[in-house]
Write an enzyme that holds these catalytic residues in place. Structure first.
Site, PDB file in Angstrom:
ATOM      1  N   HIS A  22       0.798  -0.899  -0.412  1.00 60.24           N
ATOM      2  CA  HIS A  22      -0.009   0.419   0.202  1.00 60.24           C
ATOM      3  C   HIS A  22       1.085   0.833   0.157  1.00 60.24           C
ATOM      4  O   HIS A  22       2.107   1.506   0.428  1.00 60.24           O
ATOM      5  CB  HIS A  22      -1.230  -0.149   1.099  1.00 60.24           C
ATOM      6  N   ASP A  30       6.120   5.856 -21.712  1.00 56.34           N
ATOM      7  CA  ASP A  30       6.731   5.401 -23.598  1.00 56.34           C
ATOM      8  C   ASP A  30       7.825   4.984 -23.548  1.00 56.34           C
ATOM      9  O   ASP A  30       8.524   5.070 -22.461  1.00 56.34           O
ATOM     10  CB  ASP A  30       5.529   6.904 -24.174  1.00 56.34           C
ATOM     11  N   ASP A  69      -4.899   3.520  -4.735  1.00 57.39           N
ATOM     12  CA  ASP A  69      -5.032   3.934  -3.646  1.00 57.39           C
ATOM     13  C   ASP A  69      -6.040   5.395  -3.842  1.00 57.39           C
ATOM     14  O   ASP A  69      -6.378   6.253  -4.055  1.00 57.39           O
ATOM     15  CB  ASP A  69      -3.511   5.231  -3.141  1.00 57.39           C
ATOM     16  N   MET A  79       3.343  13.725 -16.406  1.00 55.54           N
ATOM     17  CA  MET A  79       4.068  14.729 -16.733  1.00 55.54           C
ATOM     18  C   MET A  79       3.214  15.918 -17.480  1.00 55.54           C
ATOM     19  O   MET A  79       2.411  15.365 -18.639  1.00 55.54           O
ATOM     20  CB  MET A  79       5.321  13.910 -17.331  1.00 55.54           C
ATOM     21  N   TYR A 118      10.015  13.182 -12.719  1.00 56.50           N
ATOM     22  CA  TYR A 118      11.605  12.319 -12.607  1.00 56.50           C
ATOM     23  C   TYR A 118      11.964  12.051 -11.671  1.00 56.50           C
ATOM     24  O   TYR A 118      12.196  10.936 -11.077  1.00 56.50           O
ATOM     25  CB  TYR A 118      12.862  13.101 -13.786  1.00 56.50           C
ATOM     26  N   TYR A 136       4.511  12.663 -23.762  1.00 61.94           N
ATOM     27  CA  TYR A 136       3.733  12.326 -22.227  1.00 61.94           C
ATOM     28  C   TYR A 136       3.446  11.494 -22.097  1.00 61.94           C
ATOM     29  O   TYR A 136       2.430  12.056 -21.089  1.00 61.94           O
ATOM     30  CB  TYR A 136       2.975  14.135 -22.452  1.00 61.94           C
TER      31      TYR A 136
END
Length: 146
Positions: A22, A30, A69, A79, A118, A136
């Site tokens: 959890h 990609d 969650d 992103m 990142y 993206y």
């Protein structure tokens, strides 16, 4: 092969999903994402490839097994478009639909600036790279409980 498990879910991916707990996070990306470099810094420590598969298909397969969650406001992050924080690319709407369908309700997706994404990816449990050409197509899923 196992019954009921999408063949996109290879042995390494199911192993990583089973190890996660959890709050652990899974990056789905990609082919443009620096996944190999960042994967070394994750908990799992190596990249998981699902070659020949796009983001939509991979997300559908993963989210059949992976609970999001419910204890956080945005269990999914993505992103942002560089230089245009409010910018949209087609994959955003496609993935939002997959995520909402899998949860059975609208799910908040939080946009992150490229370098913040990142950093978050480095702190994740594992990175799964698809063959999706992007751009993206970078998402982080926070694991919930069953």
């Amino acid at each position: 092969m196992l019954k009921g498990i999408d063949p996109i879910i290879n042995a390494e991916l199911i192993h990583a999903l089973m190890l996660m707990g959890h709050g652990d996070q899974l990056v789905l990306c990609d082919i443009n994402h620096p996944a190999q470099t960042i994967a070394r810094q994750t908990t799992y420590g190596r990249l998981i490839d699902v070659s020949g598969c796009g983001l939509e298909r991979a997300a559908e397969a993963i989210l059949k097994l992976f609970p999001l969650d419910t204890f956080v406001d945005a269990p999914v992050k993505r992103m942002q478009v560089v230089g245009d924080p409010d910018g949209q690319v087609p994959i955003f709407a496609v993935m939002q639909a997959v995520i909402d369908r899998s949860a059975g309700h609208p799910v908040s997706v939080e946009p992150l600036e490229r370098f913040a994404f990142y950093q978050a990816a480095k702190a994740s449990f594992a990175i799964v790279r698809t063959s999706d050409p992007g751009p993206y197509g970078c998402f982080i899923f926070s694991k919930g409980i069953v």
